[in-house]
Write an enzyme that holds these catalytic residues in place. Structure first.
Site, PDB file in Angstrom:
ATOM      1  N   GLU A  41       0.874  -1.179   0.000  1.00 24.47           N
ATOM      2  CA  GLU A  41       0.000   0.000   0.000  1.00 24.47           C
ATOM      3  C   GLU A  41       0.908   1.225   0.000  1.00 24.47           C
ATOM      4  OE1 GLU A  41      -2.792   0.389   3.330  1.00 24.47           O
ATOM      5  OE2 GLU A  41      -2.632   2.559   3.111  1.00 24.47           O
ATOM      6  N   ARG A  45       1.065  10.236   0.495  1.00 25.29           N
ATOM      7  CA  ARG A  45       1.543  11.274   1.402  1.00 25.29           C
ATOM      8  C   ARG A  45       2.680  12.094   0.810  1.00 25.29           C
ATOM      9  NH1 ARG A  45       1.766   9.057   7.564  1.00 25.29           N
ATOM     10  NH2 ARG A  45      -0.008   7.629   7.440  1.00 25.29           N
ATOM     11  N   THR A  69      -3.981   6.546   1.856  1.00 24.75           N
ATOM     12  CA  THR A  69      -4.192   7.976   2.127  1.00 24.75           C
ATOM     13  C   THR A  69      -5.083   8.651   1.088  1.00 24.75           C
ATOM     14  OG1 THR A  69      -1.854   7.900   2.834  1.00 24.75           O
ATOM     15  CG2 THR A  69      -3.013   9.933   3.189  1.00 24.75           C
ATOM     16  N   LYS A 129     -11.162  -0.795   6.721  1.00 26.61           N
ATOM     17  CA  LYS A 129      -9.941  -0.645   7.506  1.00 26.61           C
ATOM     18  C   LYS A 129     -10.406  -0.163   8.883  1.00 26.61           C
ATOM     19  CE  LYS A 129      -6.004   2.579   7.556  1.00 26.61           C
ATOM     20  NZ  LYS A 129      -4.980   3.191   6.697  1.00 26.61           N
TER      21      LYS A 129
HETATM   22  O1  ELE Z   1      -1.678   7.104   5.345  1.00 24.88           O
HETATM   23  C1  ELE Z   1      -2.659   6.357   5.429  1.00 24.88           C
HETATM   24  O2  ELE Z   1      -3.263   5.912   4.459  1.00 24.88           O
HETATM   25  C2  ELE Z   1      -3.232   6.036   6.720  1.00 24.88           C
HETATM   26  O3  ELE Z   1      -4.392   5.964   6.810  1.00 24.88           O
HETATM   27  C3  ELE Z   1      -2.458   5.780   7.890  1.00 24.88           C
HETATM   28  C4  ELE Z   1      -1.615   4.508   7.906  1.00 24.88           C
HETATM   29  O4  ELE Z   1      -2.348   3.388   7.567  1.00 24.88           O
HETATM   30  C5  ELE Z   1      -1.051   4.389   9.259  1.00 24.88           C
HETATM   31  O5  ELE Z   1      -0.313   5.547   9.534  1.00 24.88           O
HETATM   32  C6  ELE Z   1      -0.204   3.198   9.492  1.00 24.88           C
HETATM   33  O6  ELE Z   1      -0.091   3.115  10.868  1.00 24.88           O
HETATM   34  P1  ELE Z   1       1.226   2.650  11.620  1.00 24.88           P
HETATM   35  O7  ELE Z   1       1.467   1.250  11.212  1.00 24.88           O
HETATM   36  O8  ELE Z   1       0.903   2.808  13.059  1.00 24.88           O
HETATM   37  O9  ELE Z   1       2.294   3.604  11.151  1.00 24.88           O
END
Ligand code: ELE
Length: 208
Positions: A41, A45, A69, A129
């Site tokens: 994925e 960003r 995102t 999700k």
């Molecule tokens: O950017 C995106 O699409 C999001 O929605 C957030 C990510 O899925 C999380 O930031 C992952 O979370 P961590 O594994 O805790 O880093």
């Protein structure tokens, strides 16, 4: 189009990736694949995200390529134009879901409450999700939702680690999990592709 449990289950673990340079995209994807990962994925960003997705799709036809995102309807149009296997959003609105359906994009929207799950089901979805999974209640929340809404399937993401993701995968309403632990920023910056393969292999060894 909507994502099914049957689509998510074989993925198991979905690495959430932030890339700053297009040249890193294919080496990261291949390093993950070498460690047993089947899907990526790539988050929107960074400004190079769409080019990274195109690069991985071209170079790695056997990897399931998703985008993360998604926060605007324009994002859906952008990824529909280049083609992705799935698209993930941290949240869910009727506008995003309808736009994805109109554009033929498989959307996995983020939810955190029963009301959002019910709204998603009204719009024809069955997979979500759970985000940010740990912060909104983690394992106890997923267990509680499974009582009244067993037809909903989740990919918990946000706060999961290599040490606890198998607890989530053991739940009946969890088909796969997502997380950024597989691609630490430092390893990408150092172009330590073997380091990424090692984390992927260690992760996948936990689910046999
Ligand atoms: O950017 C995106 O699409 C999001 O929605 C957030 C990510 O899925 C999380 O930031 C992952 O979370 P961590 O594994 O805790 O880093």
């Amino acid at each position: 189009m909507s994502i099914t449990k049957e689509f998510l289950a074989p993925i198991g673990v979905m690495p959430v990736i932030v890339l700053d340079a297009v040249e890193d995209a294919v080496p990261v994807a291949k390093a993950l694949q070498k460690g047993g990962i089947t899907s990526v994925e790539i988050t929107l960003r960074t400004p190079v995200a769409l080019d990274c997705i195109k690069a991985v799709k071209d170079a790695c036809p056997d990897i399931i390529v998703g985008v993360g995102t998604i926060v605007t309807q324009q994002n859906i149009e952008q990824v529909a134009a280049i083609g992705v296997d799935f698209a993930v959003s941290p949240g869910m609105t009727e506008g995003l879901v309808k736009k994805s359906q109109d554009c033929g994009v498989n959307l996995l929207p983020g939810v955190a409450t029963c009301s959002e799950v019910i709204q998603g089901m009204e719009l024809g979805l069955s997979c979500f999700k759970l985000f940010p999974a740990t912060a909104v209640g983690g394992l106890p929340l997923l267990k509680s939702i499974n009582g009244p809404l067993p037809q909903a399937t989740f990919c918990p993401t946000g706060g999961l680690t290599i040490d606890d993701f198998t607890d989530f995968l053991a739940l009946p309403n969890v088909a796969c999990v997502g997380g950024s632990w597989l691609v630490p920023k430092g390893l990408v910056a150092a172009k330590d592709w073997q380091g990424i393969t090692d984390i992927a292999a260690k992760t996948m060894a936990k689910i046999g």
